[in-house]
Design an enzyme around this catalytic site. Sequence first.
Site, PDB file in Angstrom:
ATOM      1  N   TYR B 106      74.563  65.873  76.461  1.00 38.83           N
ATOM      2  CA  TYR B 106      74.619  65.813  77.922  1.00 38.83           C
ATOM      3  C   TYR B 106      75.053  64.435  78.398  1.00 38.83           C
ATOM      4  O   TYR B 106      74.750  63.425  77.760  1.00 38.83           O
ATOM      5  CB  TYR B 106      73.228  66.085  78.519  1.00 38.83           C
ATOM      6  CG  TYR B 106      72.770  67.506  78.433  1.00 38.83           C
ATOM      7  CD1 TYR B 106      73.131  68.426  79.406  1.00 38.83           C
ATOM      8  CD2 TYR B 106      71.957  67.932  77.389  1.00 38.83           C
ATOM      9  CE1 TYR B 106      72.679  69.744  79.345  1.00 38.83           C
ATOM     10  CE2 TYR B 106      71.502  69.234  77.317  1.00 38.83           C
ATOM     11  CZ  TYR B 106      71.867  70.139  78.298  1.00 38.83           C
ATOM     12  OH  TYR B 106      71.431  71.430  78.231  1.00 38.83           O
ATOM     13  N   TYR B 145      72.323  72.051  70.021  1.00 42.15           N
ATOM     14  CA  TYR B 145      71.828  70.708  69.694  1.00 42.15           C
ATOM     15  C   TYR B 145      70.366  70.775  69.265  1.00 42.15           C
ATOM     16  O   TYR B 145      69.631  71.685  69.655  1.00 42.15           O
ATOM     17  CB  TYR B 145      72.008  69.750  70.881  1.00 42.15           C
ATOM     18  CG  TYR B 145      71.355  70.195  72.173  1.00 42.15           C
ATOM     19  CD1 TYR B 145      70.006  69.947  72.416  1.00 42.15           C
ATOM     20  CD2 TYR B 145      72.096  70.838  73.158  1.00 42.15           C
ATOM     21  CE1 TYR B 145      69.414  70.341  73.601  1.00 42.15           C
ATOM     22  CE2 TYR B 145      71.511  71.247  74.341  1.00 42.15           C
ATOM     23  CZ  TYR B 145      70.170  70.992  74.560  1.00 42.15           C
ATOM     24  OH  TYR B 145      69.590  71.399  75.731  1.00 42.15           O
ATOM     25  N   ARG B 155      68.488  74.161  70.101  1.00 42.99           N
ATOM     26  CA  ARG B 155      68.788  75.017  71.257  1.00 42.99           C
ATOM     27  C   ARG B 155      70.071  75.787  70.981  1.00 42.99           C
ATOM     28  O   ARG B 155      71.073  75.194  70.575  1.00 42.99           O
ATOM     29  CB  ARG B 155      69.020  74.179  72.526  1.00 42.99           C
ATOM     30  CG  ARG B 155      67.869  73.411  73.108  1.00 42.99           C
ATOM     31  CD  ARG B 155      66.728  74.178  73.738  1.00 42.99           C
ATOM     32  NE  ARG B 155      66.865  75.576  74.107  1.00 42.99           N
ATOM     33  CZ  ARG B 155      67.141  76.041  75.320  1.00 42.99           C
ATOM     34  NH1 ARG B 155      67.388  75.213  76.318  1.00 42.99           N
ATOM     35  NH2 ARG B 155      67.178  77.332  75.563  1.00 42.99           N
ATOM     36  N   HIS B 158      74.013  77.029  75.513  1.00 37.78           N
ATOM     37  CA  HIS B 158      73.528  77.610  76.773  1.00 37.78           C
ATOM     38  C   HIS B 158      74.071  76.839  77.960  1.00 37.78           C
ATOM     39  O   HIS B 158      74.426  75.667  77.853  1.00 37.78           O
ATOM     40  CB  HIS B 158      72.001  77.613  76.820  1.00 37.78           C
ATOM     41  CG  HIS B 158      71.409  76.239  76.824  1.00 37.78           C
ATOM     42  ND1 HIS B 158      71.238  75.505  75.683  1.00 37.78           N
ATOM     43  CD2 HIS B 158      70.968  75.444  77.839  1.00 37.78           C
ATOM     44  CE1 HIS B 158      70.709  74.325  75.966  1.00 37.78           C
ATOM     45  NE2 HIS B 158      70.542  74.251  77.279  1.00 37.78           N
ATOM     46  N   HIS B 160      72.907  76.052  81.969  1.00 38.16           N
ATOM     47  CA  HIS B 160      71.862  76.166  82.998  1.00 38.16           C
ATOM     48  C   HIS B 160      72.495  76.641  84.296  1.00 38.16           C
ATOM     49  O   HIS B 160      73.564  76.158  84.679  1.00 38.16           O
ATOM     50  CB  HIS B 160      71.209  74.802  83.244  1.00 38.16           C
ATOM     51  CG  HIS B 160      70.486  74.250  82.052  1.00 38.16           C
ATOM     52  ND1 HIS B 160      69.150  74.461  81.845  1.00 38.16           N
ATOM     53  CD2 HIS B 160      70.916  73.504  81.007  1.00 38.16           C
ATOM     54  CE1 HIS B 160      68.782  73.854  80.714  1.00 38.16           C
ATOM     55  NE2 HIS B 160      69.834  73.276  80.180  1.00 38.16           N
TER      56      HIS B 160
END
Lengths: 199, 240
Positions: B106, B145, B155, B158, B160
């Site tokens: 991120y 990640y 995870r 995905h 959000h």
Amino acid sequence: MVQSLSYLKESASQTAGPFVHIGLAPGDAGFDIYRTELGRDIAGPNAPGTRITVTGTVTDGTGAPVTDVLIEVWQADADGIYPGQGTVADGFRGWGRVIPDFDSGMFTIKTVKPGQVMGRNGRMMAPHLNLWLVARGINTGLNTRMYFADQETANAADPVLNLIEQTHRRQTLIARADGDSYHFDICLQGEDETVFFDI
Amino acid sequence: MTTKDLYQRDREWHPPALAPDYKTSVARAPRLALLSLESTASELTGPTFGHGDIDEIDNDLLRNYAKSGDPIGERIIVHGRILDENARPVPNTLVEIWQANAGGRYRHKKDMYLAAIDPNFGGCGRTLTNENGYYTFRTVKPGAYPWRNWVNNWRPAHIHISVFGTAFAQRLITQMYFEGDPLIAQCPIVRTIPDQRAIDQLVAALDLNATIPLDSIAYKFDIVLRGHRSTYFETRPEGN
């Protein structure tokens, strides 16, 4: 065999994760990407009413501040009217996004004080802010309300506050008043756990 | 303005606040029961957004942060409709997304993962649904990640997604997963959802019909918000 009710099911909620600011407040995540970031002004300069400032902290069950929380505010204007429900002053959005200081966890809400809002069956509700909290570890956003300590008469008659069976817990929804400044802490769990709503 | 009550949220369909295998929930879950509230104007009104709030490019994550070239990764289109529980489209509502880059990192100063930052990828976008409740984004497929829960949790890829609807009580944040990802079934955050059908509803289907040949692959993802209940006017249900 009976007929089926063939309704869809609401999509399940998931945590907003640790980096909610990237999506909903990228300026606070440290990068400018949009021309305008949404939720900066709850009440624009033309909105009539008493200008107020609310400060507070969201804490977890260990007493630590939740520094990654994002709070959305939704409120009526000084006459008790929500945008979309009736005419409100130019620039009054009634909605805002607030994130705390990443180190201290202190949040600040700048707005105008809402008026009384009509509740169910014509009963008036005391002035309040509607708050919605999301953060890492919160699986479904938490709804609560903030009332004002200097509205004692209205608070005593408020149909929502009066639903709270344990009278001492009503205090968890009432912000301390100091002139036009208010202080409101939210506890996710523990002795002073804030009342959260299923709305 | 008419304010109609919403369908009650099915709390057994949503993840519980306390889900001990998702460790962060342990100290952040309220322990006392939620207080059930009949809706008032406070819950049944909500903010609205217009085209003045956002720009055309805001839903194009391949372009909205690009400085010196294209973002790295598999180019994808994510599209679908926002519906309510009565299967009615929700028009003109704000949809916001955020995600990791193709390497699984991120753009946030607190993300410490080893994967590289992509100089041409911000990782967020927003759009309004059209009159039919339809939305679309262009982006890259996010990478999986590792994260600090149990020592070796990953995870699944995905995105959000945050949606408004017409009432503050319809407010929803969820995550979209990708068809065929073996990490979905292993993820403690996915597994906070108690019902497999609710998990399946969060998995976007590969949609070859919506691909752009020789350019981008596509996934279709519909999102369902709470429905408005019928209101009885004299003897007649209104609004169905």
